[in-house]
Scaffold this motif. Structure first.
Motif, PDB file in Angstrom:
ATOM      1  N   ARG A 114       0.814  -1.223   0.000  1.00 17.88           N
ATOM      2  CA  ARG A 114       0.000   0.000   0.000  1.00 17.88           C
ATOM      3  C   ARG A 114       0.850   1.277   0.000  1.00 17.88           C
ATOM      4  O   ARG A 114       0.302   2.374   0.102  1.00 17.88           O
ATOM      5  N   GLU A 115       2.159   1.144  -0.088  1.00 13.83           N
ATOM      6  CA  GLU A 115       3.036   2.304  -0.104  1.00 13.83           C
ATOM      7  C   GLU A 115       3.778   2.361  -1.432  1.00 13.83           C
ATOM      8  O   GLU A 115       4.539   1.451  -1.766  1.00 13.83           O
ATOM      9  N   PHE A 116       3.541   3.432  -2.191  1.00  7.76           N
ATOM     10  CA  PHE A 116       4.210   3.623  -3.468  1.00  7.76           C
ATOM     11  C   PHE A 116       4.664   5.074  -3.586  1.00  7.76           C
ATOM     12  O   PHE A 116       4.018   5.979  -3.033  1.00  7.76           O
ATOM     13  N   ASN A 117       5.750   5.300  -4.306  1.00  6.76           N
ATOM     14  CA  ASN A 117       6.259   6.667  -4.450  1.00  6.76           C
ATOM     15  C   ASN A 117       5.526   7.414  -5.561  1.00  6.76           C
ATOM     16  O   ASN A 117       4.699   6.842  -6.287  1.00  6.76           O
ATOM     17  N   ASP A 118       5.847   8.687  -5.715  1.00  6.11           N
ATOM     18  CA  ASP A 118       5.164   9.537  -6.696  1.00  6.11           C
ATOM     19  C   ASP A 118       5.363   9.025  -8.120  1.00  6.11           C
ATOM     20  O   ASP A 118       4.449   9.101  -8.954  1.00  6.11           O
ATOM     21  N   GLN A 119       6.557   8.505  -8.406  1.00  4.72           N
ATOM     22  CA  GLN A 119       6.830   7.991  -9.751  1.00  4.72           C
ATOM     23  C   GLN A 119       5.932   6.805 -10.068  1.00  4.72           C
ATOM     24  O   GLN A 119       5.417   6.683 -11.188  1.00  4.72           O
ATOM     25  N   GLU A 120       5.708   5.931  -9.102  1.00  4.47           N
ATOM     26  CA  GLU A 120       4.855   4.757  -9.312  1.00  4.47           C
ATOM     27  C   GLU A 120       3.392   5.166  -9.463  1.00  4.47           C
ATOM     28  O   GLU A 120       2.662   4.594 -10.277  1.00  4.47           O
ATOM     29  N   HIS A 121       2.967   6.163  -8.694  1.00  5.00           N
ATOM     30  CA  HIS A 121       1.620   6.712  -8.885  1.00  5.00           C
ATOM     31  C   HIS A 121       1.475   7.237 -10.300  1.00  5.00           C
ATOM     32  O   HIS A 121       0.457   6.998 -10.965  1.00  5.00           O
ATOM     33  N   ASN A 122       2.498   7.957 -10.763  1.00  3.43           N
ATOM     34  CA  ASN A 122       2.435   8.547 -12.101  1.00  3.43           C
ATOM     35  C   ASN A 122       2.392   7.481 -13.186  1.00  3.43           C
ATOM     36  O   ASN A 122       1.716   7.661 -14.207  1.00  3.43           O
ATOM     37  N   ILE A 123       3.099   6.363 -12.984  1.00  5.47           N
ATOM     38  CA  ILE A 123       3.082   5.275 -13.968  1.00  5.47           C
ATOM     39  C   ILE A 123       1.671   4.725 -14.113  1.00  5.47           C
ATOM     40  O   ILE A 123       1.179   4.506 -15.229  1.00  5.47           O
ATOM     41  N   ILE A 124       0.978   4.508 -12.999  1.00  8.23           N
ATOM     42  CA  ILE A 124      -0.401   4.014 -13.050  1.00  8.23           C
ATOM     43  C   ILE A 124      -1.277   4.963 -13.866  1.00  8.23           C
ATOM     44  O   ILE A 124      -1.967   4.556 -14.810  1.00  8.23           O
ATOM     45  N   ASN A 125      -1.240   6.241 -13.494  1.00  4.11           N
ATOM     46  CA  ASN A 125      -2.123   7.213 -14.139  1.00  4.11           C
ATOM     47  C   ASN A 125      -1.762   7.436 -15.601  1.00  4.11           C
ATOM     48  O   ASN A 125      -2.639   7.519 -16.464  1.00  4.11           O
ATOM     49  N   SER A 126      -0.472   7.506 -15.916  1.00  4.66           N
ATOM     50  CA  SER A 126      -0.065   7.811 -17.295  1.00  4.66           C
ATOM     51  C   SER A 126      -0.314   6.632 -18.236  1.00  4.66           C
ATOM     52  O   SER A 126      -0.730   6.822 -19.379  1.00  4.66           O
ATOM     53  N   VAL A 127      -0.068   5.397 -17.767  1.00  2.00           N
ATOM     54  CA  VAL A 127      -0.310   4.228 -18.618  1.00  2.00           C
ATOM     55  C   VAL A 127      -1.795   4.109 -18.940  1.00  2.00           C
ATOM     56  O   VAL A 127      -2.185   3.925 -20.106  1.00  2.00           O
ATOM     57  N   LEU A 128      -2.650   4.235 -17.930  1.00  2.33           N
ATOM     58  CA  LEU A 128      -4.087   4.097 -18.162  1.00  2.33           C
ATOM     59  C   LEU A 128      -4.630   5.276 -18.974  1.00  2.33           C
ATOM     60  O   LEU A 128      -5.496   5.099 -19.837  1.00  2.33           O
ATOM     61  N   TYR A 129      -4.115   6.467 -18.711  1.00  2.74           N
ATOM     62  CA  TYR A 129      -4.527   7.643 -19.493  1.00  2.74           C
ATOM     63  C   TYR A 129      -4.126   7.463 -20.958  1.00  2.74           C
ATOM     64  O   TYR A 129      -4.910   7.769 -21.867  1.00  2.74           O
ATOM     65  N   THR A 130      -2.923   6.952 -21.194  1.00  5.64           N
ATOM     66  CA  THR A 130      -2.444   6.740 -22.557  1.00  5.64           C
ATOM     67  C   THR A 130      -3.308   5.720 -23.286  1.00  5.64           C
ATOM     68  O   THR A 130      -3.667   5.907 -24.456  1.00  5.64           O
ATOM     69  N   ILE A 131      -3.662   4.640 -22.591  1.00  6.00           N
ATOM     70  CA  ILE A 131      -4.523   3.623 -23.203  1.00  6.00           C
ATOM     71  C   ILE A 131      -5.870   4.226 -23.586  1.00  6.00           C
ATOM     72  O   ILE A 131      -6.329   4.094 -24.734  1.00  6.00           O
ATOM     73  N   GLN A 132      -6.526   4.897 -22.635  1.00  5.73           N
ATOM     74  CA  GLN A 132      -7.873   5.399 -22.894  1.00  5.73           C
ATOM     75  C   GLN A 132      -7.877   6.533 -23.914  1.00  5.73           C
ATOM     76  O   GLN A 132      -8.743   6.575 -24.802  1.00  5.73           O
ATOM     77  N   GLN A 133      -6.922   7.438 -23.823  1.00  2.00           N
ATOM     78  CA  GLN A 133      -6.893   8.537 -24.792  1.00  2.00           C
ATOM     79  C   GLN A 133      -6.481   8.061 -26.173  1.00  2.00           C
ATOM     80  O   GLN A 133      -6.908   8.636 -27.176  1.00  2.00           O
ATOM     81  N   SER A 134      -5.676   7.011 -26.249  1.00  2.83           N
ATOM     82  CA  SER A 134      -5.343   6.427 -27.553  1.00  2.83           C
ATOM     83  C   SER A 134      -6.602   5.875 -28.211  1.00  2.83           C
ATOM     84  O   SER A 134      -6.817   6.046 -29.415  1.00  2.83           O
ATOM     85  N   ILE A 135      -7.432   5.215 -27.407  1.00  2.00           N
ATOM     86  CA  ILE A 135      -8.703   4.708 -27.931  1.00  2.00           C
ATOM     87  C   ILE A 135      -9.559   5.864 -28.442  1.00  2.00           C
ATOM     88  O   ILE A 135     -10.162   5.783 -29.521  1.00  2.00           O
ATOM     89  N   GLY A 136      -9.607   6.947 -27.681  1.00  2.00           N
ATOM     90  CA  GLY A 136     -10.356   8.121 -28.116  1.00  2.00           C
ATOM     91  C   GLY A 136      -9.820   8.685 -29.422  1.00  2.00           C
ATOM     92  O   GLY A 136     -10.587   9.056 -30.320  1.00  2.00           O
ATOM     93  N   ILE A 137      -8.504   8.746 -29.548  1.00  2.00           N
ATOM     94  CA  ILE A 137      -7.885   9.233 -30.782  1.00  2.00           C
ATOM     95  C   ILE A 137      -8.230   8.321 -31.955  1.00  2.00           C
ATOM     96  O   ILE A 137      -8.577   8.783 -33.050  1.00  2.00           O
ATOM     97  N   GLY A 138      -8.136   7.016 -31.733  1.00  2.00           N
ATOM     98  CA  GLY A 138      -8.486   6.068 -32.784  1.00  2.00           C
ATOM     99  C   GLY A 138      -9.922   6.234 -33.242  1.00  2.00           C
ATOM    100  O   GLY A 138     -10.216   6.208 -34.445  1.00  2.00           O
ATOM    101  N   LEU A 139     -10.815   6.425 -32.289  1.00  2.00           N
ATOM    102  CA  LEU A 139     -12.226   6.628 -32.629  1.00  2.00           C
ATOM    103  C   LEU A 139     -12.441   7.954 -33.345  1.00  2.00           C
ATOM    104  O   LEU A 139     -13.256   8.049 -34.266  1.00  2.00           O
TER     105      LEU A 139
END
Length: 298
Positions: free
Chosen positions: A91-116
């Protein structure tokens, strides 16, 4: 092999499928974009010209979206490792690991939006982008070892002397074990999740859902969480504007119901790190790392 259009329209049921779709869209995007603009808010808007058709794509936050494919694959693997650690109790993660979660999922979802955006009309794209976002959240929850199910609650009532049934649809119900809620009963230990790509015209629903579910099932409290992708839209061609209405959120929280959590992949700059929103609206990574588990505590 299916076409990109067909791939964008079909349901996806694993993180690996979403990763492969993201990579496929990236190659298509790189071969299609004719120009791009960056506005003062830090969002990139790309333009595609094909024959006589000109399309401006959805705004993408430059410092959250992963543009390089090799970098995306590297961070995706790190993301999978983080998800495994969360599942196993870390349950303990640093800021970089938080950013990896958010950026990977954001990239996936926004890529889908771009494709559409590239393959469909705006009206057609809107439905599919919402469906893929809901599926993405569901597969992440499943990767954490949690059960979830889409649910339509059926509540009987009388109108004009006749027995009627009111149907209240939720995006998903999350449970630490098998989902116990049914169409006629809500288990108070389970989490009701409202998943929307944006709060525009949809903010009120999660507040009203909580109030309605409490009354329908005679419960003292119902655990309701809102998950949003972002609240930014393209303004004309090369500018952006935020769509969240901060006052509305505060009024609903004060006079209707308090949410157990509201999480964004891309939190609007108008409310980010600003009280009282900073106590009420959090990055999505916090939901996966701590928020969801705290809601399962007795």
């Amino acid at each position: 092999m299916t076409t990109l259009s067909e791939d964008l329209k079909r349901s996806h049921h694993s993180l690996e499928e979403f990763k492969n779709l993201t990579i496929r869209i990236a190659y298509h995007r790189n071969n299609t974009i004719s120009s791009e603009f960056v506005d003062h808010r830090g969002y990139r808007i790309q333009k595609s010209i094909s024959g006589n058709t000109k399309k401006y794509l959805r705004p993408v936050k430059i410092d959250l979206f992963i543009w390089d494919l090799q970098d995306f694959e590297k961070k995706y693997n790190e993301f999978i490792n983080i998800i495994s650690k969360i599942k196993n109790g870390k349950r303990e993660f640093n800021d970089q690991e938080h950013n990896i979660i958010n950026s990977v999922l954001y990239t996936i979802q926004q890529s889908i939006g771009i494709g559409l955006d590239l393959e469909f009309t705006p009206n057609s794209a809107r439905k599919h982008v919402g469906n893929r976002f809901e599926e993405l959240i569901r597969v992440i929850v499943s990767a954490l070892g949690l059960k979830n199910r889409k649910m339509v609650f059926k509540v009987p009532y009388k109108s004009g002397g006749k027995q009627q049934v009111y149907k209240s649809e939720t995006d998903i119900i999350i449970s630490s074990g098998e989902v116990k809620s049914t169409s006629n009963k809500l288990d108070p230990n389970e989490i009701v999740v409202s998943i929307k790509t944006t709060s525009k015209d949809r903010m009120g629903k999660m507040f009203l859902d909580k109030l309605l579910l409490k009354e329908m099932f005679k419960l003292d409290n119902v655990k309701v969480v809102g998950i949003f992708l972002n609240d930014v839209q393209r303004n004309k061609t090369t500018k952006t504007s935020f769509t969240i209405v901060p006052g509305q959120f505060i009024v609903y929280s004060n006079y209707i119901e308090q949410m157990e959590g509201v999480y964004y992949l891309d939190t609007p700059a108008t409310i980010e790190n600003k009280p009282p929103f900073s106590e009420m609206i959090r990055p999505f990574s916090e939901f996966l790392i701590t928020g969801i588990w705290e809601l399962f505590r007795p």
